[in-house]
Design a protein around this motif. Structure first.
Motif, PDB file in Angstrom:
ATOM      1  N   LEU A 344       0.868  -1.259  -0.052  1.00 43.18           N
ATOM      2  CA  LEU A 344       0.017  -0.061  -0.112  1.00 43.18           C
ATOM      3  C   LEU A 344       0.983   1.175  -0.174  1.00 43.18           C
ATOM      4  O   LEU A 344       0.518   2.368  -0.444  1.00 43.18           O
ATOM      5  N   CYS A 345       2.078   1.152   0.480  1.00 46.24           N
ATOM      6  CA  CYS A 345       2.693   2.451   0.801  1.00 46.24           C
ATOM      7  C   CYS A 345       3.665   2.874  -0.518  1.00 46.24           C
ATOM      8  O   CYS A 345       4.073   1.852  -1.332  1.00 46.24           O
ATOM      9  N   PRO A 346       3.900   4.251  -0.453  1.00 49.04           N
ATOM     10  CA  PRO A 346       5.023   4.389  -1.723  1.00 49.04           C
ATOM     11  C   PRO A 346       6.251   4.116  -1.550  1.00 49.04           C
ATOM     12  O   PRO A 346       6.704   4.167  -0.346  1.00 49.04           O
ATOM     13  N   LYS A 347       6.751   3.167  -2.558  1.00 57.73           N
ATOM     14  CA  LYS A 347       8.165   2.652  -2.173  1.00 57.73           C
ATOM     15  C   LYS A 347       9.320   3.640  -1.692  1.00 57.73           C
ATOM     16  O   LYS A 347      10.218   3.323  -1.102  1.00 57.73           O
ATOM     17  N   LYS A 348       9.479   4.761  -2.503  1.00 54.79           N
ATOM     18  CA  LYS A 348      10.555   5.517  -2.138  1.00 54.79           C
ATOM     19  C   LYS A 348      10.275   6.364  -0.829  1.00 54.79           C
ATOM     20  O   LYS A 348      11.438   6.877  -0.287  1.00 54.79           O
ATOM     21  N   ARG A 349       9.155   5.998  -0.108  1.00 55.10           N
ATOM     22  CA  ARG A 349       8.829   6.635   1.202  1.00 55.10           C
ATOM     23  C   ARG A 349       8.800   5.488   2.252  1.00 55.10           C
ATOM     24  O   ARG A 349       7.989   5.834   3.123  1.00 55.10           O
ATOM     25  N   ALA A 350       9.308   4.362   1.968  1.00 56.33           N
ATOM     26  CA  ALA A 350       8.847   3.086   2.712  1.00 56.33           C
ATOM     27  C   ALA A 350       9.084   3.396   4.159  1.00 56.33           C
ATOM     28  O   ALA A 350       8.279   3.049   5.159  1.00 56.33           O
TER      29      ALA A 350
END
Length: 411
Positions: A344-350
């Protein structure tokens, strides 16, 4: 279709679960029992509950800021090195104090270091594998963590349970156990640091700390605006808080009921063996029946487990039954919760997102431990304290039903 073999990065990522789980197992079994020997005046459940609450609050305050900084290029593993280094030293130092308060202070430091490292480790899942393999790899991590942690744990037990025969005191035996656990944790950290590379990252920024602090509010607004993440995080906060409260306080609760320390430790060891195949099976069932459905089943099961512990748990045999039931669902609910959020979360801001993820329950079991400690202190009955956990699973189940499917959320 042939089953895809795990890559070197996936295997090395899993190895860290094997390493840190040794301290997790010791902290949920032997350490509370040893602490009770340092606090002969009683109040073990209350003191231990509040110590866990303090550790969780520290993590909750630090993780959003450190997580945002760790999302920058090359920072995830640097933070892991710092956490593991601090945690290893603190774990060894646990064998030094002879007073309950000094022991609790060092325990809080080791707990903060361990659980902070897990935030960065969880966030590395998005770098170690792909979305379609996250359930499988996350489940394998928990599974091998359960079975692998038994090796140093059994070694520790042999020393601690036979200290008289070895001609040493209990404190010396515990010192040896803490050294074994710390060395195991450190050794299994190395493969991940060597083989898992941070693929997703934000560009480096000047004044990263101040920017991270200022950006916390914006990140929360983003997460709240995303319906899937919002309801998922609320559900997760409640049900995983209950799960970790049971993990953290089961031994001290059993001690309070008068169950022998040997029975408690052996039963919790059985939990590890049951959890190993159960976590793997749960991960594979998720690919057939869906991650959300399997999470709902696990939440309902934990509700039943809580009622059993509060209403029926009185003897060693019943504690063994509880240990087996927990083992059947513990790995599955943890692994699928982690992998589902990773999707669900954005990968670059994991890391930034996983920082909030952990605040909302995974290693911040603030509400559950506080409820148990408070109700036990007010009523003098630890069973009523445990009963209070059940409401966390009810709320978590209802909120999980409100989480839209990923396809619907994307639209």
């Amino acid at each position: 279709m042939a089953k895809q073999k795990m890559t070197r990065a996936e295997k090395s990522w899993i190895m860290y679960d094997v390493g840190n789980s040794a301290l997790v197992l010791l902290a949920t079994s032997v350490i509370p029992i040893y602490f009770s020997s340092l606090a002969p005046d009683g109040g073990v459940v209350v003191a231990w509950s509040y110590a866990e609450t303090v550790a969780s609050l520290i993590i909750a305050l630090l993780m959003p800021i450190l997580g945002s900084i760790a999302d920058m290029k090359g920072m995830k593993k640097k933070f892991i090195v710092g956490c593991v280094g601090t945690g290893v030293v603190a774990t060894v130092a646990l064998g030094i104090p002879t007073s309950a308060m000094a022991f609790l202070v060092i325990y809080v430091i080791s707990s903060v270091a361990l659980n902070s490292s897990m935030v960065f480790y969880d966030a590395l899942l998005v770098d170690a594998t792909t979305d379609d393999r996250m359930d499988e790899i996350s489940s394998q991590g928990y599974a091998w963590g359960y079975i692998g942690s038994c090796v140093p744990f059994i070694a520790c037990l042999l020393v601690v349970l036979n200290y008289d025969a070895l001609g040493i005191g209990l404190q010396t035996a515990m010192q040896i156990a803490f050294v074994i656990t710390a060395a195991w944790w450190l050794a299994f950290t190395i493969p991940m640091l060597r083989d898992v590379q941070q693929k997703h990252f934000k560009p480096r920024e000047e004044h990263a700390v101040s920017r991270a602090i200022k950006g916390i509010g914006g990140t929360l607004k983003e997460m709240w605006a995303n319906k899937a993440i919002k309801f998922y995080m609320i559900a997760y906060f409640f049900y995983i808080d209950g799960v970790h409260t049971i993990i953290k306080l089961s031994t001290s609760y059993g001690t309070d009921l008068g169950i022998s320390s040997t029975q408690l430790v052996l039963a919790l060891l059985v939990t590890q063996f049951v959890a190993f195949p159960s976590a793997i099976i749960y991960g594979r069932l998720s690919s057939k029946y869906g991650t959300r459905r399997m999470l709902l089943i696990a939440i309902a099961a934990y509700f039943g487990i809580t009622l059993f512990a509060a209403l029926f748990l009185r003897t060693a045999t019943e504690f063994w039954i509880l240990a087996i039931l927990v083992g059947m669902f513990q790995g599955g609910i943890q692994a699928l919760s982690r992998s589902e959020f990773g999707k669900l979360c954005p990968k670059k801001r994991a890391n930034e997102y996983f920082g909030f993820f952990d605040i909302f329950g995974k290693y911040a079991a603030i509400l559950g431990t506080f409820l148990v400690g408070t109700f036990t202190a007010l009523t003098g009955n630890s069973s009523l304290g445990v009963m209070s956990i059940a409401v966390l699973f009810v709320i978590g189940f209802v909120m999980m039903l409100k989480v839209p499917a990923r396809e619907e959320a994307a639209e």
